[in-house]
Write a protein that holds these residues in place. Structure first.
Motif, mmCIF file in Angstrom:
data_model
loop_
_atom_site.group_PDB
_atom_site.id
_atom_site.type_symbol
_atom_site.label_atom_id
_atom_site.label_comp_id
_atom_site.label_asym_id
_atom_site.label_seq_id
_atom_site.Cartn_x
_atom_site.Cartn_y
_atom_site.Cartn_z
ATOM 1 N N GLY A 275 48.035 0.974 10.696
ATOM 2 C CA GLY A 275 49.446 1.341 10.780
ATOM 3 C C GLY A 275 50.037 1.768 9.450
ATOM 4 N N GLN A 276 49.362 1.496 8.345
ATOM 5 C CA GLN A 276 49.902 1.907 7.049
ATOM 6 C C GLN A 276 49.486 3.348 6.712
ATOM 7 O OE1 GLN A 276 48.690 -1.336 4.465
ATOM 8 N NE2 GLN A 276 50.645 -2.362 4.822
ATOM 9 N N VAL A 277 50.086 3.879 5.650
ATOM 10 C CA VAL A 277 49.887 5.300 5.360
ATOM 11 C C VAL A 277 49.133 5.493 4.046
ATOM 12 C CG1 VAL A 277 51.048 7.535 5.053
ATOM 13 C CG2 VAL A 277 52.056 5.788 6.548
ATOM 14 N N MET A 278 48.098 6.321 4.120
ATOM 15 C CA MET A 278 47.278 6.638 2.945
ATOM 16 C C MET A 278 47.435 8.123 2.637
ATOM 17 S SD MET A 278 44.116 5.470 1.414
ATOM 18 C CE MET A 278 43.040 6.319 0.280
ATOM 19 N N PHE A 279 47.667 8.438 1.379
ATOM 20 C CA PHE A 279 47.788 9.838 0.969
ATOM 21 C C PHE A 279 46.739 10.106 -0.106
ATOM 22 C CE2 PHE A 279 50.874 13.028 -1.329
ATOM 23 C CZ PHE A 279 50.028 14.081 -1.009
ATOM 24 N N GLY A 327 56.503 7.035 3.828
ATOM 25 C CA GLY A 327 56.326 5.632 3.450
ATOM 26 C C GLY A 327 54.892 5.335 3.026
ATOM 27 N N VAL A 328 54.358 6.214 2.165
ATOM 28 C CA VAL A 328 52.957 6.056 1.728
ATOM 29 C C VAL A 328 52.768 4.704 1.037
ATOM 30 C CG1 VAL A 328 51.200 6.964 0.138
ATOM 31 C CG2 VAL A 328 52.586 8.541 1.527
ATOM 32 N N HIS A 329 51.711 3.996 1.443
ATOM 33 C CA HIS A 329 51.406 2.677 0.890
ATOM 34 C C HIS A 329 50.415 2.807 -0.273
ATOM 35 C CE1 HIS A 329 50.801 -1.742 1.289
ATOM 36 N NE2 HIS A 329 49.559 -1.475 0.893
ATOM 37 N N THR A 330 49.365 3.633 -0.057
ATOM 38 C CA THR A 330 48.344 3.824 -1.087
ATOM 39 C C THR A 330 48.139 5.312 -1.306
ATOM 40 O OG1 THR A 330 47.202 1.794 -0.463
ATOM 41 C CG2 THR A 330 45.914 3.421 -1.697
ATOM 42 N N MET A 331 48.151 5.697 -2.573
ATOM 43 C CA MET A 331 47.918 7.098 -2.895
ATOM 44 C C MET A 331 46.628 7.195 -3.700
ATOM 45 S SD MET A 331 50.639 9.699 -4.369
ATOM 46 C CE MET A 331 50.172 11.287 -5.003
ATOM 47 N N PHE A 332 45.916 8.298 -3.524
ATOM 48 C CA PHE A 332 44.631 8.489 -4.200
ATOM 49 C C PHE A 332 44.610 9.904 -4.749
ATOM 50 C CE2 PHE A 332 39.764 7.684 -3.454
ATOM 51 C CZ PHE A 332 39.532 7.945 -4.800
ATOM 52 N N SER A 333 44.411 10.039 -6.075
ATOM 53 C CA SER A 333 44.390 11.376 -6.669
ATOM 54 C C SER A 333 43.405 11.405 -7.839
ATOM 55 C CB SER A 333 45.807 11.761 -7.096
ATOM 56 O OG SER A 333 45.859 13.138 -7.379
#
Ligand code: AMP
Length: 631
Positions: A275-279, A327-333
């Protein structure tokens, strides 16, 4: 659970540990044996178990989260955002799978996917996984020759391509590159399935060979395609990466081990709950894109954001705006992307409500300390540097905030991930070095689930490339590293002739071969030069054939263009130096390490084997005088 206990158990009792983790995914038939190590360095995880990546990524969630967003594909280039719930993703993937079947694609067939970061890339990958076909995604920024090499190695039944991508507002036609690649390829597939975005009105089609996805899609609307259950160790996909030879390696991934590694890491490393958001800002053409744009967030029941475009367009706040909106919880770049943003006004980071954002993960290249400090302070969330390779498929060295966050040390990706029996050893003796001493980073077999199972159709290359460097059977990462007395690791660069440009791995041999296709070039050496923004950029030293009368600056420019045309803009040399001889040993081996040292203003090392010492003096002079071509 404490990180220390979790990690220790994964190393001391791997079978017990991984049997427990295997429960994170759905098995049609449970594994009969957790680990088969009878033929090292090969290993097989979850032997006899049958499962399917697509089922775990989609079907399994339909009961609880059919209406939840699964995929949001945002393009700041076309200004289109497309949202798909798990139910809609199920339907798109089934239609795509039906189209694949209608074109004769079957279990075990290869499908090359050459698409930009658009939703269809995800549908195509998952559709392949559903029917047991083996996908091989080729990064859209690669040019025709790179695509042809991959086609010839994978021998696909089908190529899926787009009419065009876009970058910085400019349309980049893909189809002419596809046509050129298929002319060059020795084993071209019978069909090209085209996702026509309507970006290139000039696109031409080859009758009977080129098919339109939209038309086939209408024919298969509402199709449902049964899942093909695969034994855990059957291949799921190939992802080509550069090595020290001119020929890229097809990194082969399995099914069950990969699914378990994705399920474990999305929760314990990336701290994403269903249910959480990953970008993840990666392109699907890279390892991060496969694992953290597609498989892991979906296997974990999360929402995945897919982004086509630059971090600075329409303005440098675009990523943070998306973080607020979803409502991004974790971002990866990547560190390079953050260095690009660092050049912009910092106020862009404060314009949006980032209260949902908990972590920023960065990987792919060394994260320099000034950038780490800047982004940590500006964003106000912990920044987690993590180290991995295309081969590993998921972080090998990282902190695990989803389990137990340890202290962040700037400049270090942290501690080994579960299952990675990590050591830093002496290059010559193979003995473990003391804390604070530089050595080669290696992993003790068995490699954990999720890592490559072999090199496609080339078991010898798997053994030779990774396990033949030391007396003991160890996986060499081919990276230099240093550990501190708390076990934190610092990565100090590659031990081989591979360079890292903006987080992307390039083989210097591939670039040398491309430069040498220019008729005036006798010989070329390519090395990586430090770059403020991209970490490293390729630099060429070349000699010209006798009797060449063309203006050197024109030849040098043409050499750079050869690389852009054949390999893609990413590999374009930043500078070209023309010299009369390259530094070589008496036996004719190119001394790239000495060249590299000279470019960095360092000691070129032991020169006793050098054939012609004057060659280095000439290179020193050339460096002082400046390049023939380039900045
Ligand atoms: P690739 O397979 O293209 O992802 O490249 C893997 C290589 O990138 C590694 O062997 C390292 O040289 C480098 N790399 C990846 N992540 C990191 C990191 N966090 N810190 C330093 N180097 C990294």
């Amino acid at each position: 659970m404490r990180y220390e206990d979790f990690y220790r158990q994964s190393i001391d009792e791997p079978e017990r540990f991984w049997a427990e983790q295997a429960r994170l995914i759905h098995w049609d038939k449970p594994p009969q044996q957790i680990l088969d190590q009878s033929n090292p360095p090969f290993r097989r995880w979850f032997v006899g178990g049958t499962t399917n990546l697509c089922y775990n990524a989609i079907d399994r969630h339909l009961a609880a989260r059919a209406e939840q967003l699964a995929l949001v594909a945002i393009s700041s280039e076309t200004d289109v955002t497309r949202e798909f719930s798990y139910r809609q993703l199920y339907s798109e993937v089934n239609v795509f799978a039906a189209v694949l079947q209608s074109l004769g694609v079957d279990k075990g067939d290869r499908v090359v996917i050459y698409l930009p970061n658009i939703a269809e890339a995800v549908f195509a990958m998952l559709a392949c996984a559903r029917i047991g076909a083996i996908h091989s995604v080729v990064f859209g920024g690669f040019a025709a020759h790179n695509l042809a090499l991959r086609i010839d190695d994978a021998q696909p039944k089908l190529l899926i391509a787009a009419d065009a991508g876009m970058r910085g507002g400019k349309v980049i036609p893909y189809k002419p590159l596809v046509d050129a690649a298929l002319t060059e390829a020795l084993a071209p597939p019978p069909h090209v399935l085209i996702v026509d975005r309507g970006l290139d009105p000039q696109m031409t089609r080859v009758t009977d060979r080129d098919l339109d996805y939209a038309s086939l899609r209408t024919r298969h609307e509402d199709a449902e395609v049964a899942v093909t259950w695969l034994e855990s160790n059957e291949p799921s996909y190939l992802l080509y990466t550069s090595g020290t030879t001119g020929k890229p390696k097809g990194i082969q991934r399995d099914v069950g081990g990969y699914a378990v590694a994705m399920a474990l890491s999305i929760r314990t490393v990336f701290d994403i709950a269903p249910g959480q958001v990953m970008f993840s800002t990666s392109d699907v053409g890279w390892a991060v894109g496969h694992s953290y744009n597609v498989y892991a967030p979906l296997i974990g029941g999360a929402t995945s954001l897919l982004y086509e475009g630059l971090p600075t367009r329409p303005d440098p706040g675009i990523w943070w705006q998306l973080c607020e909106r979803y409502g991004v919880h974790t971002m990866f770049s990547s560190p390079t992307a953050i260095r690009v943003l660092k050049k912009q006004d910092e106020s862009w980071l404060r314009k949006y409500d980032l209260s949902a954002l908990k972590w920023l993960f960065l990987a792919g290249e060394p994260l320099d300390e000034p950038t780490a400090h800047w982004i940590t302070d500006s964003l106000g969330v912990p920044v987690i540097d993590n180290y991995w390779q295309t081969e590993t498929g998921w972080p090998a060295i990282t902190l695990m905030p989803g389990l137990d966050l340890k202290t962040v040390k700037f400049g270090s990706p942290g501690l080994p991930a579960p299952g990675y029996g990590m050591k830093v050893i002496d290059e010559n003796t193979g003995a473990e070095v003391a804390a604070g001493v530089k050595g080669v980073l290696v992993f003790q077999p068995p490699l954990p689930p999720g890592c490559l199972s072999t090199v496609w159709h080339d078991d010898d290359r798997y053994v030779h490339s990774y396990f033949s460097h030391f007396k003991e059977l160890l996986y060499s990462s081919l990276d230099w590293a240093i550990r501190d007395d708390e076990g934190y690791t610092w990565i100090l660069g590659r031990t081989d002739d591979v360079i890292n440009v903006a987080g992307h791995r390039l083989g210097t041999r591939e670039i040398e071969e491309s430069v040498a296709t220019h008729a005036a070039v006798a010989e070329a050496a390519v090395i990586g030069m430090k770059d403020e923004l991209k970490g490293q950029v390729p630099v060429v030293f070349a000699t010209l054939k006798q009797g060449v009368t063309e203006d050197p600056a024109v030849v040098a420019l043409a050499m750079r263009q050869c690389v852009t045309d054949q390999l893609g803009a990413l590999a374009r040399p930043a500078r070209v130096y023309l010299v009369s001889a390259l530094p070589k040993t008496r036996s004719g081996k190119l001394l790239r390490r000495s060249l590299q040292a000279l470019v960095q203003g360092a000691d070129p090392g032991d020169l006793s084997t050098l054939d012609d010492p004057a060659a280095l003096d000439e290179i020193r002079r050339a460096l002082e005088e400046g390049p023939e071509q380039g900045s």
